[in-house]
Design a protein around this motif. Sequence first.
Motif, PDB file in Angstrom:
ATOM      1  N   THR A 241       0.672  -1.230   0.553  1.00 11.81           N
ATOM      2  CA  THR A 241       0.439  -0.109   0.072  1.00 11.81           C
ATOM      3  C   THR A 241       0.267   1.314  -0.328  1.00 11.81           C
ATOM      4  O   THR A 241       2.364   1.032   0.329  1.00 11.81           O
ATOM      5  CB  THR A 241      -0.660  -0.422   0.878  1.00 11.81           C
ATOM      6  OG1 THR A 241       0.256   0.075   2.262  1.00 11.81           O
ATOM      7  CG2 THR A 241      -1.805  -1.490   0.818  1.00 11.81           C
ATOM      8  N   ALA A 242       0.371   2.346  -0.072  1.00 10.19           N
ATOM      9  CA  ALA A 242       0.812   3.662  -0.381  1.00 10.19           C
ATOM     10  C   ALA A 242      -0.529   5.014  -0.353  1.00 10.19           C
ATOM     11  O   ALA A 242      -1.212   4.399  -0.039  1.00 10.19           O
ATOM     12  CB  ALA A 242       1.970   3.856  -1.501  1.00 10.19           C
ATOM     13  N   LEU A 243       0.394   5.809   0.227  1.00 10.48           N
ATOM     14  CA  LEU A 243       0.159   7.020   0.451  1.00 10.48           C
ATOM     15  C   LEU A 243       0.853   8.278   0.126  1.00 10.48           C
ATOM     16  O   LEU A 243       2.301   7.982  -0.202  1.00 10.48           O
ATOM     17  CB  LEU A 243      -1.092   7.397   1.899  1.00 10.48           C
ATOM     18  CG  LEU A 243      -0.169   6.937   3.031  1.00 10.48           C
ATOM     19  CD1 LEU A 243       0.712   8.715   3.742  1.00 10.48           C
ATOM     20  CD2 LEU A 243      -0.595   6.569   4.397  1.00 10.48           C
ATOM     21  N   MET A 244      -0.353   9.279   0.105  1.00  7.69           N
ATOM     22  CA  MET A 244       0.581  10.846  -0.024  1.00  7.69           C
ATOM     23  C   MET A 244       0.725  11.891   1.254  1.00  7.69           C
ATOM     24  O   MET A 244      -0.861  11.784   0.994  1.00  7.69           O
ATOM     25  CB  MET A 244       0.415  11.209  -1.348  1.00  7.69           C
ATOM     26  CG  MET A 244       1.324  10.193  -2.588  1.00  7.69           C
ATOM     27  SD  MET A 244       0.831  11.311  -4.210  1.00  7.69           S
ATOM     28  CE  MET A 244      -0.739  10.892  -4.136  1.00  7.69           C
ATOM     29  N   SER A 245       1.444  12.477   1.422  1.00  5.83           N
ATOM     30  CA  SER A 245       0.954  13.962   2.930  1.00  5.83           C
ATOM     31  C   SER A 245       1.573  15.008   2.884  1.00  5.83           C
ATOM     32  O   SER A 245       2.939  14.950   1.808  1.00  5.83           O
ATOM     33  CB  SER A 245       0.980  12.501   3.849  1.00  5.83           C
ATOM     34  OG  SER A 245       1.462  13.801   4.735  1.00  5.83           O
ATOM     35  N   LYS A 246       0.824  15.696   2.892  1.00  3.42           N
ATOM     36  CA  LYS A 246       1.692  17.053   3.191  1.00  3.42           C
ATOM     37  C   LYS A 246       1.310  17.593   4.317  1.00  3.42           C
ATOM     38  O   LYS A 246      -0.257  17.546   4.597  1.00  3.42           O
ATOM     39  CB  LYS A 246       0.602  17.991   1.707  1.00  3.42           C
ATOM     40  CG  LYS A 246       1.504  17.752   0.455  1.00  3.42           C
ATOM     41  CD  LYS A 246       0.991  18.710  -0.756  1.00  3.42           C
ATOM     42  CE  LYS A 246       1.254  18.086  -2.063  1.00  3.42           C
ATOM     43  NZ  LYS A 246       1.270  19.520  -3.181  1.00  3.42           N
ATOM     44  N   VAL A 247       1.703  18.712   5.041  1.00  2.00           N
ATOM     45  CA  VAL A 247       1.801  18.852   6.204  1.00  2.00           C
ATOM     46  C   VAL A 247       1.644  20.587   6.302  1.00  2.00           C
ATOM     47  O   VAL A 247       2.724  21.690   5.716  1.00  2.00           O
ATOM     48  CB  VAL A 247       2.919  18.655   6.694  1.00  2.00           C
ATOM     49  CG1 VAL A 247       3.058  19.485   8.915  1.00  2.00           C
ATOM     50  CG2 VAL A 247       3.680  17.496   7.481  1.00  2.00           C
ATOM     51  N   MET A 248       0.369  21.320   6.225  1.00  2.00           N
ATOM     52  CA  MET A 248       0.298  22.533   6.539  1.00  2.00           C
ATOM     53  C   MET A 248       0.690  22.854   8.211  1.00  2.00           C
ATOM     54  O   MET A 248       0.031  22.429   8.807  1.00  2.00           O
ATOM     55  CB  MET A 248      -0.771  22.730   5.976  1.00  2.00           C
ATOM     56  CG  MET A 248      -1.547  21.693   4.611  1.00  2.00           C
ATOM     57  SD  MET A 248       0.216  22.947   3.130  1.00  2.00           S
ATOM     58  CE  MET A 248      -0.613  24.769   3.181  1.00  2.00           C
ATOM     59  N   SER A 249       1.312  24.337   8.001  1.00  2.00           N
ATOM     60  CA  SER A 249       1.353  24.615   9.210  1.00  2.00           C
ATOM     61  C   SER A 249       0.076  26.073   9.456  1.00  2.00           C
ATOM     62  O   SER A 249       1.300  27.066   8.487  1.00  2.00           O
ATOM     63  CB  SER A 249       2.624  24.850   9.550  1.00  2.00           C
ATOM     64  OG  SER A 249       3.101  25.543  10.880  1.00  2.00           O
ATOM     65  N   PHE A 257      -1.273  20.768  10.289  1.00  2.00           N
ATOM     66  CA  PHE A 257      -2.563  19.665   9.745  1.00  2.00           C
ATOM     67  C   PHE A 257      -1.966  18.993   8.480  1.00  2.00           C
ATOM     68  O   PHE A 257      -2.001  19.352   7.577  1.00  2.00           O
ATOM     69  CB  PHE A 257      -3.854  20.573   9.373  1.00  2.00           C
ATOM     70  CG  PHE A 257      -4.496  21.300  10.154  1.00  2.00           C
ATOM     71  CD1 PHE A 257      -4.977  20.558  11.540  1.00  2.00           C
ATOM     72  CD2 PHE A 257      -5.126  22.575   9.841  1.00  2.00           C
ATOM     73  CE1 PHE A 257      -5.164  21.369  12.841  1.00  2.00           C
ATOM     74  CE2 PHE A 257      -5.825  23.169  10.798  1.00  2.00           C
ATOM     75  CZ  PHE A 257      -6.221  22.646  11.924  1.00  2.00           C
ATOM     76  N   PRO A 258      -1.484  17.706   8.843  1.00  2.00           N
ATOM     77  CA  PRO A 258      -0.629  17.395   7.896  1.00  2.00           C
ATOM     78  C   PRO A 258      -1.871  16.733   7.240  1.00  2.00           C
ATOM     79  O   PRO A 258      -3.445  16.710   7.632  1.00  2.00           O
ATOM     80  CB  PRO A 258      -0.343  15.568   8.150  1.00  2.00           C
ATOM     81  CG  PRO A 258       0.261  16.332  10.068  1.00  2.00           C
ATOM     82  CD  PRO A 258      -0.718  17.504  10.671  1.00  2.00           C
ATOM     83  N   ILE A 259      -2.532  16.336   5.478  1.00  2.00           N
ATOM     84  CA  ILE A 259      -3.599  16.245   4.531  1.00  2.00           C
ATOM     85  C   ILE A 259      -3.002  14.699   4.217  1.00  2.00           C
ATOM     86  O   ILE A 259      -2.045  14.792   3.367  1.00  2.00           O
ATOM     87  CB  ILE A 259      -3.606  17.228   4.307  1.00  2.00           C
ATOM     88  CG1 ILE A 259      -4.191  17.914   5.399  1.00  2.00           C
ATOM     89  CG2 ILE A 259      -5.268  16.835   3.161  1.00  2.00           C
ATOM     90  CD1 ILE A 259      -4.783  18.906   4.457  1.00  2.00           C
ATOM     91  N   ASN A 260      -3.516  13.686   4.150  1.00  2.00           N
ATOM     92  CA  ASN A 260      -3.036  12.252   3.280  1.00  2.00           C
ATOM     93  C   ASN A 260      -4.510  12.148   2.576  1.00  2.00           C
ATOM     94  O   ASN A 260      -5.242  12.833   2.588  1.00  2.00           O
ATOM     95  CB  ASN A 260      -2.915  11.599   4.684  1.00  2.00           C
ATOM     96  CG  ASN A 260      -1.927  11.227   5.861  1.00  2.00           C
ATOM     97  OD1 ASN A 260      -1.220  11.770   5.445  1.00  2.00           O
ATOM     98  ND2 ASN A 260      -2.674  10.884   6.650  1.00  2.00           N
TER      99      ASN A 260
END
Length: 396
Positions: A241-249, A257-260
């Motif tokens: 499995t895999a996912l992507m994430s970006k972290v907003m501050s 708020f990390p968003i996956n």
Amino acid sequence: MILGTGKCPRQKTSTNMETLELIEPQTAVPNVAPNDFLPLNGTDYLELYVSNARQAAHYFQTAFGFQPLAYAGLETGLKDRESYVVVEDKIRLILTSPLHSNTDIGRHIDQHGDGVRVVALWVDDATSAFEETTSRGAKPFMKPTREEDEHGYVVRSGIHTYGDTVHIFVERSHYEGVFLPGFKSWNPYYQPPVTGLKYVDHMVGNVGWNEMNTWTKFYGEVMGFNQLVSFDDKDISTDYTALMSKVMSNGNGRIKFPINEPAEGKKKSQIEEYINFYEGSGIQHIAVATDNIIETVVALRDRGVEFLRVPEAYYDDLKGRIGKIDEEIETLRPLGILVDRDEEGYLLQIFTKPVTPRPTLFFEIIQRKGAKSFGKGNFKALFEAIEREQELRGTL
């Protein structure tokens, strides 16, 4: 896996929404450059809609060491719901249940199960926060509303974000009550010891396919957040499995708020499992900080909190990967605590199993010793542990 330094107001907070105007969500956002137009002081409270608020409050007291703070319900004049507020240091949870059928709260629980509905943010000016965000495209949830009692007044306003999650801005400098107007002090005999939890470090949201950029754009343009870091499927993947994430501050770094979102893999990722069972986007986990993760994890374990476990082999070369740390590896190993290092220090972290019937909401316990990163070195071991749980549930 993720970060923040969320401070929180010392005064208490509530949620009496009988007089509030609620408005449906939207996702469109204008093209506005981010700036420091939305100063945030920290996380004020998190409100969870749950099927049994009284039992949920008992669980968080017993298992996590939260202390009773405030109550609202029939005894305070509410006719449609009951709320219990529990607190541990700067962390406040409102646990809310409906008192009748066919309510918005009940419909939320029916669709999503128990979960986070409100992420409340402490501000100096809730009216300005509302105007700044809605002028940039946020869909209003609650127009600025003054709520008062004999202890003073608060002003709250709110906007929609991903899924059915909302942000409420709380202005409380003129309030001296226990939490918010409409709540009374709750001081039962049963008050078990705390476990050392300090504040909300960060909150992670899961969104659907190809929605991550939409919502990072929302936080950048509507709320003035900056992107700290991003991870793609090469960083966060296993054999299956895999996912992507970006972290907003936000500007002062107190709210993160990390968003996956899911990524293509051979089998169903944890994000897909969450979306399927939550039936939409929402808060996946709440990371809470401690000053001594060993003592906290021992206390939580002894109270019945269950944690994800990585393979024993994770610890065999840990010292070589991480370098010198204050803790003994053989103390961390039986507890399942993970370690990662960045250029500014290291962090220790561990993740609970889901605390709700559906495999959705869980907690992260984190201690930072200088590190400002997100445990990237633990991703593979952590997600393999999650996959083992998915396989047991038959959802991988």
